[in-house]
Design an enzyme around this catalytic site. Structure first.
Site, PDB file in Angstrom:
ATOM      1  N   SER A   2      19.162  80.307 -11.205  1.00 40.85           N
ATOM      2  CA  SER A   2      18.116  80.984 -11.982  1.00 40.85           C
ATOM      3  C   SER A   2      16.790  80.249 -12.047  1.00 40.85           C
ATOM      4  O   SER A   2      15.805  80.825 -12.503  1.00 40.85           O
ATOM      5  CB  SER A   2      18.605  81.216 -13.402  1.00 40.85           C
ATOM      6  N   LYS A  21      13.931  81.899 -10.598  1.00 43.45           N
ATOM      7  CA  LYS A  21      13.171  82.927 -11.322  1.00 43.45           C
ATOM      8  C   LYS A  21      11.751  82.426 -11.603  1.00 43.45           C
ATOM      9  O   LYS A  21      10.826  83.212 -11.761  1.00 43.45           O
ATOM     10  CB  LYS A  21      13.881  83.303 -12.626  1.00 43.45           C
ATOM     11  N   TYR A  39      16.892  88.768  -4.167  1.00 43.07           N
ATOM     12  CA  TYR A  39      17.147  88.032  -5.423  1.00 43.07           C
ATOM     13  C   TYR A  39      18.221  86.964  -5.200  1.00 43.07           C
ATOM     14  O   TYR A  39      18.066  85.804  -5.589  1.00 43.07           O
ATOM     15  CB  TYR A  39      17.590  89.034  -6.509  1.00 43.07           C
ATOM     16  N   TYR A  70      17.891  80.893 -21.894  1.00 44.73           N
ATOM     17  CA  TYR A  70      18.602  82.102 -22.313  1.00 44.73           C
ATOM     18  C   TYR A  70      18.732  82.149 -23.823  1.00 44.73           C
ATOM     19  O   TYR A  70      17.801  81.772 -24.535  1.00 44.73           O
ATOM     20  CB  TYR A  70      19.964  82.187 -21.617  1.00 44.73           C
ATOM     21  N   VAL A  91      22.797  78.349 -13.195  1.00 43.00           N
ATOM     22  CA  VAL A  91      24.240  78.142 -13.286  1.00 43.00           C
ATOM     23  C   VAL A  91      24.779  77.197 -12.206  1.00 43.00           C
ATOM     24  O   VAL A  91      25.946  76.830 -12.225  1.00 43.00           O
ATOM     25  CB  VAL A  91      25.048  79.476 -13.271  1.00 43.00           C
TER      26      VAL A  91
HETATM   27  N1  GLU Z   1      22.529  83.920  -9.290  1.00 39.86           N
HETATM   28  C1  GLU Z   1      22.921  83.877 -10.661  1.00 39.86           C
HETATM   29  C2  GLU Z   1      23.139  85.283 -11.196  1.00 39.86           C
HETATM   30  O1  GLU Z   1      22.368  86.133 -10.913  1.00 39.86           O
HETATM   31  C3  GLU Z   1      21.892  83.147 -11.462  1.00 39.86           C
HETATM   32  C4  GLU Z   1      22.251  83.044 -12.934  1.00 39.86           C
HETATM   33  C5  GLU Z   1      21.800  81.741 -13.561  1.00 39.86           C
HETATM   34  O2  GLU Z   1      21.570  80.753 -12.871  1.00 39.86           O
HETATM   35  O3  GLU Z   1      21.702  81.692 -14.787  1.00 39.86           O
HETATM   36  O4  GLU Z   1      24.066  85.527 -11.891  1.00 39.86           O
END
Ligand code: GLU
Length: 343
Positions: free
Chosen positions: A77, A80, A201, A253, A271
């Site tokens: 993530s 992002k 993505y 988050y 993650v």
């Molecule tokens: N590729 C992961 C997903 O879309 C990223 C989530 C994360 O790192 O929090 O679930």
């Protein structure tokens, strides 16, 4: 010509700083058994949960790097942030915030519930729904290779590649992200080929980085978009400011508020166990610790940042007395006195 904008933070005593970080690493390692590597992406389940590394890259002076700071892991993530930077730079903030909000969701990173309400759009670009919406916009403008090239540049790391195993593993199992993408399509927030958008993505999430590469990008954000060599701008100052603000309010988050109290450094987690933290005008920080807490954030990484943020004056709300035993407060007395006096 762009330049280093701020020089007032400097690590002066390397020995002392290193020993503070070493002690913090010891404490942070002790919480690893309370966490777990992510398994919903099967390939991530194979990662050794005991790893821990950090790189602190100050605006002025040398880096402090310890532990597994040069191990490769998938950015997940934290990409992002790259997506958001690209969207702000290419499409502009009006279009970005027409598509997503800028508020914390209070829900899990891959939540779908808040999106299903009438007239709702993703809460912010740093949760899955928001990032997938951003990808819908970006795939009309750029390719994954463009994001990869940009990431290599801002991380000053030519070895960043797409981790094919992790990518395959996630794309085959991403039913939840797929549901989010179709819901976004049903609401006209994305239009275009849903599979293409999901591939874009997921590829962005599968780039392999190190804690050191993340610290390098974080340092650019610290310096309002300007790189180490102080001649090159990698993004506008306003993009850097929007990104840092969202990292502070939404980057961890539904753990963002507690993290802000304990650490006070705008950060984005992934993650894969990574954390990218921007101690504004001070230092860029990258952390790697793949054991996660229930919210999907690196458990030892958070502990490590908690231990050092105030001691190394990296906390935005630095308080010289924070780590000292709490003094007895005479607040109540003062208020009472005040109350009686004003009567
Ligand atoms: N590729 C992961 C997903 O879309 C990223 C989530 C994360 O790192 O929090 O679930």
């Amino acid at each position: 010509m762009a330049k280093i904008l701020h020089r007032y933070y400097e690590i002066k005593d390397y020995k002392k700083t290193t020993s503070i970080v070493e002690n913090a690493m010891k404490k942070a390692r002790s919480v690893i058994p309370q966490g777990q590597v992510a398994t919903y992406i099967p390939e991530l389940g194979k990662v050794d949960s005991n790893q821990l590394g950090i790189c602190i890259y100050p605006l002025t002076g040398k880096k402090v790097c310890l532990g597994d700071y040069d191990r490769r892991f998938t950015i997940q993530s934290i990409s992002k942030v790259m997506m958001l930077v690209a969207a702000l730079e290419i499409c502009g903030k009006e279009r970005v915030f027409e598509l997503t909000g800028a508020e914390p969701s209070g829900e899990a990173f891959n939540s779908i519930v808040e999106l299903d309400r009438e007239n709702s759009k993703p809460y912010n670009p740093l949760i899955n729904s928001g990032a997938i919406a951003i990808c819908g916009m970006l795939t009309k403008e750029i390719s994954f290779q463009d994001i990869l090239r940009y990431t290599r540049k801002v991380c000053n790391d030519a070895d960043i590649i797409l981790n094919e195993e992790v990518y395959d593993s996630e794309i085959k199992t991403c039913s939840r992200n797929r549901s989010i993408a179709y819901l976004l399509e049903s609401k006209n927030i994305i239009n275009g080929d849903v599979d293409d958008i999901l591939r874009f993505y997921t590829k962005c999430c599968s780039m392999s980085v190190t804690a050191e590469s993340l610290a390098t990008m974080a340092r650019i954000l610290c310096n309002d978009g300007v790189g180490e060599e102080s001649t090159k701008r990698y993004m506008s100052a306003s993009t850097a400011r929007i990104v840092k603000t969202l990292m502070l309010t939404c980057g961890m988050y539904d753990g963002s508020g507690t993290f802000a109290i304990n650490v006070g450094i705008p950060s984005k987690s992934g993650v894969g166990g990574g954390l990218m933290s921007v101690s504004d005008k001070r230092a860029g920080i990258g952390v790697f610790g793949p054991a996660l807490d229930p919210k999907g954030n690196s458990i030892a990484g958070i502990q490590l940042l908690k231990e050092i943020s105030n001691k190394l004056t990296l906390n935005l709300f630095y308080d010289p007395e924070w780590d000292e035993p709490q003094k007895e407060s005479n607040f109540a007395d003062q208020i009472m006195n005040h109350h009686f006096q004003s009567k």
